[in-house]
Design a protein around this motif. Structure first.
Motif, PDB file in Angstrom:
ATOM      1  N   GLY A 343      -0.565  12.870  12.884  1.00 47.35           N
ATOM      2  CA  GLY A 343       0.383  13.969  12.986  1.00 47.35           C
ATOM      3  C   GLY A 343       0.578  14.464  14.399  1.00 47.35           C
ATOM      4  N   VAL A 344      -0.455  14.387  15.222  1.00 47.95           N
ATOM      5  CA  VAL A 344      -0.340  14.819  16.616  1.00 47.95           C
ATOM      6  C   VAL A 344       0.744  14.027  17.336  1.00 47.95           C
ATOM      7  N   PHE A 345       0.687  12.717  17.259  1.00 49.53           N
ATOM      8  CA  PHE A 345       1.638  11.878  18.000  1.00 49.53           C
ATOM      9  C   PHE A 345       3.016  11.872  17.341  1.00 49.53           C
ATOM     10  N   GLN A 346       3.061  11.971  16.026  1.00 49.46           N
ATOM     11  CA  GLN A 346       4.359  12.097  15.364  1.00 49.46           C
ATOM     12  C   GLN A 346       5.072  13.367  15.813  1.00 49.46           C
ATOM     13  N   THR A 347       4.325  14.447  15.950  1.00 50.47           N
ATOM     14  CA  THR A 347       4.913  15.726  16.343  1.00 50.47           C
ATOM     15  C   THR A 347       5.424  15.690  17.774  1.00 50.47           C
ATOM     16  N   LEU A 348       4.660  15.082  18.666  1.00 54.05           N
ATOM     17  CA  LEU A 348       5.094  15.008  20.058  1.00 54.05           C
ATOM     18  C   LEU A 348       6.339  14.137  20.218  1.00 54.05           C
ATOM     19  N   VAL A 371      11.700  -1.021  15.383  1.00 54.31           N
ATOM     20  CA  VAL A 371      10.529  -1.368  16.194  1.00 54.31           C
ATOM     21  C   VAL A 371       9.316  -0.557  15.761  1.00 54.31           C
ATOM     22  N   SER A 372       9.480   0.767  15.631  1.00 51.37           N
ATOM     23  CA  SER A 372       8.346   1.617  15.273  1.00 51.37           C
ATOM     24  C   SER A 372       7.846   1.311  13.858  1.00 51.37           C
ATOM     25  N   ALA A 373       8.777   0.960  12.955  1.00 51.45           N
ATOM     26  CA  ALA A 373       8.361   0.605  11.591  1.00 51.45           C
ATOM     27  C   ALA A 373       7.511  -0.663  11.596  1.00 51.45           C
ATOM     28  N   SER A 374       7.897  -1.616  12.425  1.00 49.96           N
ATOM     29  CA  SER A 374       7.110  -2.847  12.519  1.00 49.96           C
ATOM     30  C   SER A 374       5.693  -2.557  12.990  1.00 49.96           C
ATOM     31  N   ILE A 375       5.573  -1.639  13.934  1.00 57.36           N
ATOM     32  CA  ILE A 375       4.246  -1.266  14.438  1.00 57.36           C
ATOM     33  C   ILE A 375       3.420  -0.637  13.321  1.00 57.36           C
ATOM     34  N   ARG A 376       4.022   0.299  12.571  1.00 57.24           N
ATOM     35  CA  ARG A 376       3.268   0.998  11.525  1.00 57.24           C
ATOM     36  C   ARG A 376       2.873   0.062  10.388  1.00 57.24           C
ATOM     37  N   ILE A 377       3.814  -0.738   9.935  1.00 56.49           N
ATOM     38  CA  ILE A 377       3.507  -1.644   8.826  1.00 56.49           C
ATOM     39  C   ILE A 377       2.382  -2.601   9.211  1.00 56.49           C
ATOM     40  N   THR A 378       2.443  -3.122  10.426  1.00 51.17           N
ATOM     41  CA  THR A 378       1.392  -4.032  10.891  1.00 51.17           C
ATOM     42  C   THR A 378       0.039  -3.332  10.935  1.00 51.17           C
ATOM     43  N   VAL A 391      -6.717   1.971   5.882  1.00 56.43           N
ATOM     44  CA  VAL A 391      -5.287   2.268   5.807  1.00 56.43           C
ATOM     45  C   VAL A 391      -4.971   3.532   6.583  1.00 56.43           C
ATOM     46  N   ALA A 392      -5.795   4.587   6.398  1.00 63.35           N
ATOM     47  CA  ALA A 392      -5.570   5.844   7.112  1.00 63.35           C
ATOM     48  C   ALA A 392      -5.728   5.650   8.618  1.00 63.35           C
ATOM     49  N   ALA A 393      -6.701   4.832   9.026  1.00 65.49           N
ATOM     50  CA  ALA A 393      -6.893   4.567  10.451  1.00 65.49           C
ATOM     51  C   ALA A 393      -5.690   3.829  11.030  1.00 65.49           C
ATOM     52  N   GLY A 394      -5.170   2.845  10.298  1.00 63.15           N
ATOM     53  CA  GLY A 394      -3.983   2.139  10.761  1.00 63.15           C
ATOM     54  C   GLY A 394      -2.784   3.059  10.846  1.00 63.15           C
ATOM     55  N   TYR A 395      -2.663   3.986   9.886  1.00 57.61           N
ATOM     56  CA  TYR A 395      -1.580   4.958   9.902  1.00 57.61           C
ATOM     57  C   TYR A 395      -1.660   5.852  11.141  1.00 57.61           C
ATOM     58  N   ALA A 396      -2.889   6.107  11.628  1.00 55.04           N
ATOM     59  CA  ALA A 396      -3.079   6.935  12.816  1.00 55.04           C
ATOM     60  C   ALA A 396      -2.824   6.172  14.113  1.00 55.04           C
ATOM     61  N   MET A 400       0.215   6.476  17.802  1.00 60.92           N
ATOM     62  CA  MET A 400      -0.376   6.499  19.142  1.00 60.92           C
ATOM     63  C   MET A 400       0.265   5.426  20.024  1.00 60.92           C
ATOM     64  N   LEU A 401       0.487   4.265  19.432  1.00 58.17           N
ATOM     65  CA  LEU A 401       1.106   3.170  20.185  1.00 58.17           C
ATOM     66  C   LEU A 401       2.594   3.416  20.401  1.00 58.17           C
ATOM     67  N   ALA A 402       3.256   4.045  19.433  1.00 55.63           N
ATOM     68  CA  ALA A 402       4.716   4.176  19.476  1.00 55.63           C
ATOM     69  C   ALA A 402       5.197   5.378  20.269  1.00 55.63           C
ATOM     70  N   TRP A 403       4.359   6.396  20.474  1.00 52.68           N
ATOM     71  CA  TRP A 403       4.835   7.632  21.103  1.00 52.68           C
ATOM     72  C   TRP A 403       5.444   7.421  22.497  1.00 52.68           C
ATOM     73  N   PRO A 404       4.750   6.801  23.457  1.00 53.15           N
ATOM     74  CA  PRO A 404       5.393   6.625  24.775  1.00 53.15           C
ATOM     75  C   PRO A 404       6.640   5.759  24.700  1.00 53.15           C
TER      76      PRO A 404
END
Length: 500
Positions: A343-348, A371-378, A391-396, A400-404
């Protein structure tokens, strides 16, 4: 009754209206969040993880229809520079018709949903939820109308009343022993109240649809946004689908309670920012400096409110789970901590969503979302190797990878201050990350959930106080966030301060 030719205009009072709207909408969402969390707490003691898992399975599949029901037309109506009454009426009938069609399809396809998970109870659950498509379709343009005209007080009243009445219905059904029907009834009552409240607050009734109105631009905007939302939905629900298919209803129920306890209130708190930002940024499209400054301050406001709260959740996930959910849900503790980090990185990154909608660049948003969906699904699929916690760790890890990347992408196409957004966001992550670590360390010094919760709060507060006293930039950030509140009270000029 709205004018026949409704034009968005930027006036000198725009900043003050936006700030006051922010206060009203955030206030209402705090109440709504309290209702949401209260509902999670009460119903978690009346229902089982299996009940929640069944309804979560149905929602993960049929929920995609709600995106088609909106078709991106609510945002299309809000951001349009000019919107005639007949266009608005046509949009109402379009959303209502799509909602009715989707309701029929959901009812008919209920056996397929049950077969997907091999859960016969999903047939009546899916058919019960089918009614919400029609109700939400009818409500869509009423809410868009209130948002477009910045009538935030009326919108806030509806947003508080609908989940409250839905919760009351759910509790009554749960106490009577209805099981998972309590959750279905809660969803239907919430949708019905939302539709009825929108009609009452907006004070207009649609006329019959007419041909000849210029609808192509609105539909094209909505179509691009729909594509974005569909991709986003797939990536946002890959966690629930993966857990439901691989691990069953019970683990999904535990995950769903952690997700609902955190992510749904977070979404409810972020949503008002779009409600306020979209009409304002739509008016500032021709003023790049003010546009960029509004976005920068918006990210600061999200960081020093929502991100700060998420830091506390990370620190106190253990006692929060014990106090709010009870012993049968203790498996939700690590899930809650990982979801808060997500939630931290989604919010930013959320300010980028405002910008795409306000500038009409839904085609650019769609490409980024792919692009961001591909990152999350992977990340989620790889994480599932280690079970539900994986699963929760991957969701987090995914946001983090997609924010910048998200900020760089939006800065390529719009006048947003990339460096200021990156530095402000990074500062927030480092600062509130250290606050979360301090709070967690403090909580381990004692036993007992309430004592741990209190020490976590003390630890987070002490760490933040140290940052405030030693880092001048943090004090300046807080001053800028506070100026929004002062503007809302009429004590400051509506003009934005120069960027740092």
């Amino acid at each position: 009754m709205a004018d026949d030719d409704d034009v968005l205009q930027a006036g000198p009072a725009l900043g003050k209206r936006a700030a006051r709207g922010a206060i009203v909408t955030v206030g209402s969402q705090v109440v709504r969040m309290a209702v949401q969390v209260g509902g999670v707490v009460v119903l978690a003691h009346l229902l089982t993880p299996h009940d929640y898992g069944l309804v979560a399975m149905a929602l993960a599949v049929v929920g995609i229809g709600d995106l088609f029901r909106d078709f991106g037309l609510s945002s299309a109506a809000i951001q349009a520079q000019r919107l005639t009454r007949q266009q608005r009426d046509n949009l109402f009938w379009l959303n209502t018709g799509i909602g009715a069609l989707l309701g029929v399809l959901a009812f008919a396809c209920a056996p397929l949903v049950a077969a997907l998970y091999d859960e016969p109870d999903l047939v009546p659950i899916t058919r019960g939820l089918a009614l919400t498509f029609l109700l939400n379709g009818m409500a869509t343009q009423y809410r868009a109308h209130l948002t477009r005209h910045m009538r935030f007080a009326q919108l806030a009243a509806v947003d508080v009343a609908s989940p409250l009445l839905g919760l009351v219905a759910g509790i009554v059904l749960a106490v009577s022993g209805a099981g998972w029907w309590a959750l279905v009834g809660q969803q239907v009552m919430t949708a019905a109240t939302l539709a009825a409240g929108g009609v009452i607050a907006a004070r207009w009734l649609p006329r019959r649809p007419r041909r000849g109105e210029p609808m192509a631009g609105l539909v094209r905007f909505g179509w691009n946004l729909l594509g974005t939302q569909l991709v986003g939905y797939a990536s946002n629900n890959v966690d629930s689908l993966t857990i439901g298919l691989r691990f069953g209803a019970q683990p999904l129920g535990v995950y769903n309670r952690a997700f609902t306890l955190l992510m749904q209130p977070l979404t409810q708190l972020r949503a008002p920012s779009t409600t306020v930002a979209l009409p304002v940024l739509s008016r500032l499209r021709d003023q790049p400096e003010r546009f960029g400054e509004f976005v920068r301050r918006g990210q600061l406001a999200l960081a020093y409110t929502l991100v700060a709260g998420l830091a506390f959740v990370i620190a106190a996930a253990g006692p929060l789970t014990s106090i709010l959910l009870g012993p049968q849900w203790l498996g939700a503790e690590p899930l809650l901590r990982f979801l808060a980090a997500a939630g931290v990185f989604q919010t930013l990154a959320y300010v980028g969503y405002w910008v795409y909608l306000a500038t009409g660049l839904t085609n650019v948003l769609l490409r980024y979302t792919l692009v961001s969906a591909s990152i999350r699904i992977t990340c989620v699929l790889v994480g599932s190797i280690w079970g539900v916690v994986g699963v929760a760790a991957g969701y987090a890890v995914a946001p983090m990878l997609a924010w910048p990347l998200s900020l760089w992408w939006v800065a390529r196409h719009t006048p947003v201050p990339l460096r200021a957004l990156l530095s402000g966001g990074t500062r927030a992550v480092v600062m509130f990350g250290s606050c979360a670590l301090a709070g967690w360390a403090a909580s381990t010094l004692v036993t007992g959930a309430w004592a741990q919760l209190a020490l976590a709060l003390v630890g987070v507060g002490a760490a933040f106080a140290l940052w405030y006293l030693t880092v001048p930039r943090v004090r300046k950030d807080l001053s800028e966030v506070a100026s929004v509140v002062h503007t809302a009270r009429g004590t400051r000029s509506a003009a934005p301060a120069p960027a740092a």
